[in-house]
Write an enzyme that holds these catalytic residues in place. Structure first.
Site, PDB file in Angstrom:
ATOM      1  N   CYS A  59      -0.624   0.980   7.638  1.00 13.92           N
ATOM      2  CA  CYS A  59      -1.125   1.185   6.027  1.00 13.92           C
ATOM      3  C   CYS A  59      -2.640   1.640   6.375  1.00 13.92           C
ATOM      4  O   CYS A  59      -2.961   2.588   5.507  1.00 13.92           O
ATOM      5  CB  CYS A  59      -0.990  -0.143   5.284  1.00 13.92           C
ATOM      6  SG  CYS A  59       0.780  -0.517   4.855  1.00 13.92           S
ATOM      7  N   GLU A 113       0.919  -1.045  -0.013  1.00 11.29           N
ATOM      8  CA  GLU A 113      -0.143   0.135   0.114  1.00 11.29           C
ATOM      9  C   GLU A 113       0.764   1.187  -0.050  1.00 11.29           C
ATOM     10  O   GLU A 113       0.567   2.114  -0.769  1.00 11.29           O
ATOM     11  CB  GLU A 113      -1.043   0.098   1.320  1.00 11.29           C
ATOM     12  CG  GLU A 113      -2.025  -1.122   1.464  1.00 11.29           C
ATOM     13  CD  GLU A 113      -1.328  -2.425   1.881  1.00 11.29           C
ATOM     14  OE1 GLU A 113      -2.133  -3.208   2.239  1.00 11.29           O
ATOM     15  OE2 GLU A 113      -0.031  -2.616   2.190  1.00 11.29           O
TER      16      GLU A 113
END
Length: 160
Positions: A91, A64
């Site tokens: 994330c 991510e």
């Protein structure tokens, strides 16, 4: 990518791309997590990435974060993040801090837990489990449990 072509891509297509990026990380010796960021209006990929914790010796180069870095300094509120594995807390926090409107998660079989955190912050979370991605991460976890633990909790967890 041709506009007409990208306009026909579905959530499943974007998830398949995220899983291909996860496979790339696995093939490089890393954690198999991939992510793609798509502009909601144009249906075009504007960021992509894969986990490079091992390859780049960097503790937060997750799929991510790599995709977000690839997209650059943009308004993420009009985008969707497709990630091959449920995001870690770091994330997930970055996702809501950057204002993503939607996240599509490809694997909650091997990791889950941040869906509620994202939803509480106003992020739409859709689960679209991808069997290939699920099998890939399960294989990785069985082959390299210490690397999996390091990715999620750091080297201190491995050394305990």
């Amino acid at each position: 990518m041709d506009d007409d072509f990208s306009s026909h891509l579905t959530d499943a297509d974007f998830m398949a791309i995220a899983v291909l990026l996860a496979q790339k990380s696995y093939d490089e010796g890393g954690c198999p997590i991939g992510a793609v960021i798509v502009n909601n209006a144009t249906n075009k990929i504007i960021g992509k990435g894969h986990n490079t914790l091992t390859q780049e010796n960097h503790p937060y180069n997750h799929g991510e974060t790599s995709a977000i870095r690839d997209a650059g300094r943009i308004d993420f509120s009009q985008t969707t993040l497709y990630t091959s594995l449920c995001p870690c807390v770091v994330c997930a926090t970055l996702v809501y801090m950057r204002g993503f409107s939607r996240v599509v998660v490809g694997d909650i079989t091997n990791a889950l837990g941040t869906e509620a955190l994202l939803q509480e912050q106003g992020v739409q979370v859709d689960i679209l489990e991808d069997q290939q991605g699920i099998e890939l991460y399960a294989r990785f976890r069985a082959e390299k449990p210490e690397q999996d633990l390091e990715d999620w909790q750091g080297l201190s967890a491995v050394q305990k």
